[in-house]
Design an enzyme around this catalytic site. Structure first.
Site, mmCIF file in Angstrom:
data_model
loop_
_atom_site.group_PDB
_atom_site.id
_atom_site.type_symbol
_atom_site.label_atom_id
_atom_site.label_comp_id
_atom_site.label_asym_id
_atom_site.label_seq_id
_atom_site.Cartn_x
_atom_site.Cartn_y
_atom_site.Cartn_z
ATOM 1 C CE LYS A 1 -2.864 -28.268 -13.421
ATOM 2 N NZ LYS A 1 -3.090 -27.185 -12.446
ATOM 3 N NE ARG B 1 2.377 -29.359 -9.371
ATOM 4 C CZ ARG B 1 1.162 -29.901 -9.321
ATOM 5 N NH1 ARG B 1 0.897 -31.015 -9.945
ATOM 6 N NH2 ARG B 1 0.205 -29.299 -8.650
ATOM 7 N NE ARG C 1 -9.585 -27.881 -5.644
ATOM 8 C CZ ARG C 1 -8.541 -28.001 -6.463
ATOM 9 N NH1 ARG C 1 -8.725 -28.126 -7.750
ATOM 10 N NH2 ARG C 1 -7.322 -28.007 -5.999
ATOM 11 N NE ARG D 1 -6.798 -30.948 -3.538
ATOM 12 C CZ ARG D 1 -6.121 -30.856 -4.678
ATOM 13 N NH1 ARG D 1 -6.686 -31.238 -5.807
ATOM 14 N NH2 ARG D 1 -4.901 -30.381 -4.703
ATOM 15 N NE ARG E 1 -2.019 -26.823 -4.050
ATOM 16 C CZ ARG E 1 -3.347 -26.824 -3.973
ATOM 17 N NH1 ARG E 1 -3.962 -26.426 -2.879
ATOM 18 N NH2 ARG E 1 -4.060 -27.214 -4.994
#
Ligand code: AMP
Length: 189
Positions: A16, A91, A130, A136, A147
């Site tokens: 996204k 969400r 990632r 992160r 998640r």
């Protein structure tokens, strides 16, 4: 005319953010990412940041009232008058209803909800990669799985909400960035 009031919906790691950045560059409309805004708030140590931090590090959703406040303020800014790409908001059903009201009050409507679908195992592998690159804090395997579960339980049902309002377009998120970008461009037409 390509749609300019867009929502990108999809599980974590579906691309996204990357796809939103593409549209920003091409169409000159802003990306509104509640995740980016909450990370910035948390780094700056603001009240919102403090409220959000714990939830984010566990891969849980930040409470609706906090996120809706952040999104409302951002959507009210001048640059969002030309259009926007929502990325990571809404969400939950409550957030989707709040967004519907916010837009109706502003006299506009969402033109497309582009739902990007990717197989869950591919997503976990993408996110772990990632994590290595970006570092992160919420990209470790346990948080990633959490998640995904949160997405399935709370966010995926929004697909039906946007199907009902007639703005849903489903896009296959497999393949490289250019391939998916071309599918999204088609979905905006
Ligand atoms: P993202 O960068 O969109 O994956 O968001 C990272 C984290 O920020 C999420 O796992 C949540 O903890 C929080 N977050 C971002 N957007 C929302 C939202 N719309 N509702 C609740 N929590 C959010």
């Amino acid at each position: 005319m390509s749609a300019t009031r867009l929502l990108l919906l999809g599980p974590p790691g579906a691309g996204k953010g990357t796809q939103a950045e593409r549209i920003v560059a091409e169409a000159g409309i802003p990306q509104i990412s509640t995740g980016d805004m909450l990370r910035a708030a948390s780094a700056a140590g603001t009240e919102v940041g403090k409220q959000a931090q714990g939830y984010m590090s566990r891969g849980e959703l930040v409470p609706d009232e906090v996120v809706i406040g952040v999104a409302r303020e951002r959507l009210a800014q001048d640059d969002a008058k030309r259009g926007f790409i929502l990325d990571g908001f809404p969400r939950t059903a409550a957030q989707a209803e709040a967004l519907d009201r916010l837009l109706a009050d502003a006299g506009v409507a969402l033109e497309r909800c582009i739902a990007i679908s990717v197989d869950e195992e591919e997503l976990v592998q993408r996110l772990l990669k990632r994590a290595e690159i970006e570092g992160r804090a919420d990209d470790n395997e346990e948080t990633i799985r959490n998640r995904m579960r949160v997405y399935r339980e709370q966010t995926e049902p929004l697909i039906a909400h946007y199907r009902k309002s007639g703005v849903l377009v489903e896009v296959d998120g497999r393949g490289d960035i250019d391939t998916v970008a071309a599918r999204i461009a088609e979905a905006r037409d």
